[in-house]
Design an enzyme around this catalytic site. Structure first.
Site, mmCIF file in Angstrom:
data_model
loop_
_atom_site.group_PDB
_atom_site.id
_atom_site.type_symbol
_atom_site.label_atom_id
_atom_site.label_comp_id
_atom_site.label_asym_id
_atom_site.label_seq_id
_atom_site.Cartn_x
_atom_site.Cartn_y
_atom_site.Cartn_z
ATOM 1 C CG PHE A 186 7.924 -9.064 6.590
ATOM 2 C CD1 PHE A 186 9.302 -8.635 6.571
ATOM 3 C CD2 PHE A 186 7.576 -8.087 5.790
ATOM 4 C CE1 PHE A 186 10.078 -7.776 5.956
ATOM 5 C CE2 PHE A 186 8.174 -7.107 5.001
ATOM 6 C CZ PHE A 186 9.450 -6.990 5.048
ATOM 7 C CD GLU A 191 6.900 -10.930 -0.121
ATOM 8 O OE1 GLU A 191 7.815 -11.036 -0.793
ATOM 9 O OE2 GLU A 191 6.296 -11.686 0.311
HETATM 10 C C1 LIG Z 1 -3.193 -11.156 1.283
HETATM 11 C C2 LIG Z 1 -2.037 -10.239 1.526
HETATM 12 C C3 LIG Z 1 -1.106 -10.405 2.625
HETATM 13 C C4 LIG Z 1 -0.177 -9.361 2.884
HETATM 14 N N1 LIG Z 1 0.902 -9.668 3.948
HETATM 15 C C5 LIG Z 1 1.720 -8.700 4.484
HETATM 16 C C6 LIG Z 1 2.597 -9.027 5.269
HETATM 17 O O1 LIG Z 1 2.752 -10.167 5.877
HETATM 18 N N2 LIG Z 1 3.245 -8.105 5.649
HETATM 19 C C7 LIG Z 1 3.244 -6.515 5.317
HETATM 20 O O2 LIG Z 1 3.952 -5.949 5.922
HETATM 21 N N3 LIG Z 1 2.266 -6.357 4.442
HETATM 22 C C8 LIG Z 1 1.584 -7.469 3.888
HETATM 23 N N4 LIG Z 1 0.840 -7.183 2.772
HETATM 24 C C9 LIG Z 1 0.520 -5.678 2.440
HETATM 25 C C10 LIG Z 1 0.823 -5.663 0.914
HETATM 26 O O3 LIG Z 1 2.161 -5.509 0.866
HETATM 27 C C11 LIG Z 1 0.274 -4.278 0.754
HETATM 28 O O4 LIG Z 1 -1.234 -4.618 0.204
HETATM 29 C C12 LIG Z 1 0.966 -3.766 -0.879
HETATM 30 O O5 LIG Z 1 2.117 -2.983 -0.494
HETATM 31 C C13 LIG Z 1 -0.003 -2.559 -1.527
HETATM 32 O O6 LIG Z 1 -0.215 -1.543 -0.354
HETATM 33 P P1 LIG Z 1 -1.726 -1.098 -0.334
HETATM 34 O O7 LIG Z 1 -2.688 -2.298 0.075
HETATM 35 O O8 LIG Z 1 -1.645 -0.052 0.861
HETATM 36 O O9 LIG Z 1 -2.180 -0.562 -1.553
HETATM 37 P P2 LIG Z 1 -1.840 1.085 -2.221
HETATM 38 O O10 LIG Z 1 -0.363 1.401 -1.772
HETATM 39 O O11 LIG Z 1 -2.844 1.803 -1.544
HETATM 40 O O12 LIG Z 1 -1.897 0.808 -3.658
HETATM 41 C C14 LIG Z 1 -3.037 0.418 -4.282
HETATM 42 C C15 LIG Z 1 -2.708 0.393 -5.825
HETATM 43 O O13 LIG Z 1 -2.236 1.524 -6.340
HETATM 44 C C16 LIG Z 1 -1.290 1.006 -7.292
HETATM 45 N N5 LIG Z 1 -0.182 1.719 -7.317
HETATM 46 C C17 LIG Z 1 0.860 1.813 -6.516
HETATM 47 N N6 LIG Z 1 1.853 2.602 -6.516
HETATM 48 C C18 LIG Z 1 1.756 3.187 -7.726
HETATM 49 C C19 LIG Z 1 2.404 4.102 -8.635
HETATM 50 N N7 LIG Z 1 3.328 4.649 -8.125
HETATM 51 N N8 LIG Z 1 1.978 4.515 -9.561
HETATM 52 C C20 LIG Z 1 0.803 3.858 -10.085
HETATM 53 N N9 LIG Z 1 0.007 3.036 -9.501
HETATM 54 C C21 LIG Z 1 0.391 2.652 -8.026
HETATM 55 C C22 LIG Z 1 -1.098 -0.400 -7.500
HETATM 56 O O14 LIG Z 1 -2.076 -1.151 -8.388
HETATM 57 C C23 LIG Z 1 -1.716 -0.869 -6.125
HETATM 58 O O15 LIG Z 1 -2.182 -2.266 -5.798
HETATM 59 C C24 LIG Z 1 -0.320 -8.140 2.414
HETATM 60 C C25 LIG Z 1 -1.187 -7.797 1.416
HETATM 61 C C26 LIG Z 1 -2.149 -8.701 1.036
HETATM 62 C C27 LIG Z 1 -3.110 -8.330 0.255
#
Ligand SMILES: Cc1cc2nc3c(=O)[nH]c(=O)nc-3n(C[C@H](O)[C@H](O)[C@H](O)COP(=O)(O)OP(=O)(O)OC[C@H]3O[C@@H](n4cnc5c(N)ncnc54)[C@H](O)[C@@H]3O)c2cc1C
Length: 391
Positions: free
Chosen positions: A130, A368
């Site tokens: 995905f 997610e």
């Molecule tokens: C092990 C692993 C497997 C994954 N597998 C998939 C996959 O199969 N497919 C896929 O598409 N994605 C996948 N992901 C991606 C995952 O969905 C994203 O890491 C997640 O959506 C967070 O995005 P980011 O890492 O860019 O963090 P960012 O968007 O930079 O967010 C960082 C932090 O900001 C904080 N935050 C976010 N929004 C807000 C807000 N509005 N207000 C205050 N704080 C906030 C939260 O604490 C968040 O952790 C995976 C991630 C990991 C770690």
């Protein structure tokens, strides 16, 4: 199987109870907690064995396409993830990704797409992924930049995806791209991209604290037939959110499985470890900790199976799924941390079950939808129900 009283809760039917018991027996012999360094090979093997044993039928919808039922059974998904996570994080991962990776096809695919992909996913013959997240679009999915330009009967995809589970071993990737029918989230479409499509490549493998196949993907002039589009043009965001509503609840169930295993390990250790002339479990401080762990688990389980049951009744569960994911993942982190504490030094020895759980649980609070995103979903839904004007 240890404490199974929750299986008698009214959210579950008899078929769910027998499913959980049969899977538990299977997992005892086929899904060990520990695994070797080659996670790619182990994941492939797990997908095959989960497929051969019939468990992957529950990861897809549609009996005629190999599914166990005509629609995804959220409670079955949750029980399977919970049970597998209690035995093996990697087995849970292998099962979950077959479901998440093909979920959009189960929910919105054409009969031809279902026939081509779901049947193989259900047998463990094709590995699914995905692909939604990007380097600059994680929590903020609407910031997606990976672009799809329609050219004749094809879409031409250019851009990147990152954090893609099963990246490197998947046979196909349900990929969300900006097709521009409207601004923001209304201009996104979903396409199935086969791993051997020219212009598709795994740009980088990513190592994480609980190893599993994970990669950054690159699309360069990657031409995919429009017939591979899942759902209508511009409806990709909705398809992604519908998929996540189902699988978000199952992430909560996996957290529950990790927490249950931690409690089982902690109970065994506390009742055996002798100190100060008695066992660790004889101390009221320990009993208080165990009580808190068990209560956290039951609270999370109630939210998980409420959300799953509601969805199986055909109701929208955006708020309930968010509550379940937030409480179950955050609670499991605390339960596992308490288990590590009960084990003392042994709890931080590499490869010990509670040390593995400590690493396994961490990313569930991020992917997610991070916990903060779940809080926003719940808060906005409350305000909407209250009739507050949108800001
Ligand atoms: C092990 C692993 C497997 C994954 N597998 C998939 C996959 O199969 N497919 C896929 O598409 N994605 C996948 N992901 C991606 C995952 O969905 C994203 O890491 C997640 O959506 C967070 O995005 P980011 O890492 O860019 O963090 P960012 O968007 O930079 O967010 C960082 C932090 O900001 C904080 N935050 C976010 N929004 C807000 C807000 N509005 N207000 C205050 N704080 C906030 C939260 O604490 C968040 O952790 C995976 C991630 C990991 C770690």
């Amino acid at each position: 199987m240890s404490d199974t009283r929750y299986l008698d809760w009214p959210f579950l039917d008899e078929r769910h109870r027998s499913l959980a018991r049969a899977l538990d027996a299977w997992a005892l012999g086929n899904a060990a907690h520990g695994h070797g360094p080659d996670v790619d090979a182990e994941c492939r093997a797990l997908v095959r064995s989960l497929g051969t044993a019939g468990w992957l039928r529950h990861a897809v919808g549609g009996v005629e396409f190999g599914g166990a039922g005509d629609a995804l059974d959220t409670r079955a998904l949750c029980l399977i993830r919970e049970t597998l996570a209690r035995h093996s994080g990697l087995a849970d991962f292998a099962f979950a990704m077959q479901g998440l990776g093909s979920g959009a096809i189960s929910l919105a695919g054409t009969p031809a797409q279902k026939q081509r992909y779901l049947t193989r996913v259900a047998r463990g013959e094709a590995i699914a992924a995905f692909a939604l997240s990007e380097p600059d679009a994680g929590s903020d999915v609407g910031a997606m930049a990976c672009a799809g330009r329609v050219d004749g009967a094809d879409v031409v995809i250019d851009g990147q995806k990152t954090w893609i589970s099963n990246g490197g071993i998947a046979d196909f990737y349900v990929t969300f791209v900006r097709t521009g029918e409207a601004a923001g989230a209304r201009g996104i479409s979903a396409f199935i991209v086969d791993a051997d499509t020219p212009g598709f490549e795994v740009a980088e493998r990513i190592e994480v604290i609980a190893p599993h196949p994970l990669a950054r993907l690159r699309f360069t002039n990657c031409r995919v037939p429009l017939a591979q589009r899942v759902g209508a043009a511009g409806e990709g965001f909705k398809v992604a959110m519908r998929t996540l509503d189902v699988f978000r609840t199952s992430v909560a169930a996996a957290a529950l499985g990790f927490a249950r295993r931690a409690l089982e390990e902690a109970l065994a250790r506390a009742t055996q470890r002798r100190m100060f002339g008695q066992t660790l479990a004889d101390f009221q401080l320990t009993q208080a900790k165990l009580a808190q762990m068990a209560t956290t688990i039951d609270s999370a389980a109630l939210l998980v199976y409420r959300a799953a049951w509601l969805r199986d009744q055909g109701q929208s569960i955006t708020r309930e799924a968010a509550m379940a994911k937030m409480v179950a993942t955050e609670g499991a982190q605390k339960v596992i941390d308490d288990a590590v504490q009960i084990f003392g030094g042994l709890g931080v020895v590499s490869g010990h079950p509670v040390e593995r759980l400590y690493r396994e649980i961490r990313s569930l609070r991020i992917y997610e939808g991070a916990t903060e995103v779940q809080q926003l979903i719940i808060g906005r839904d409350l305000l909407k129900a209250f009739g507050a004007p949108r800001t």
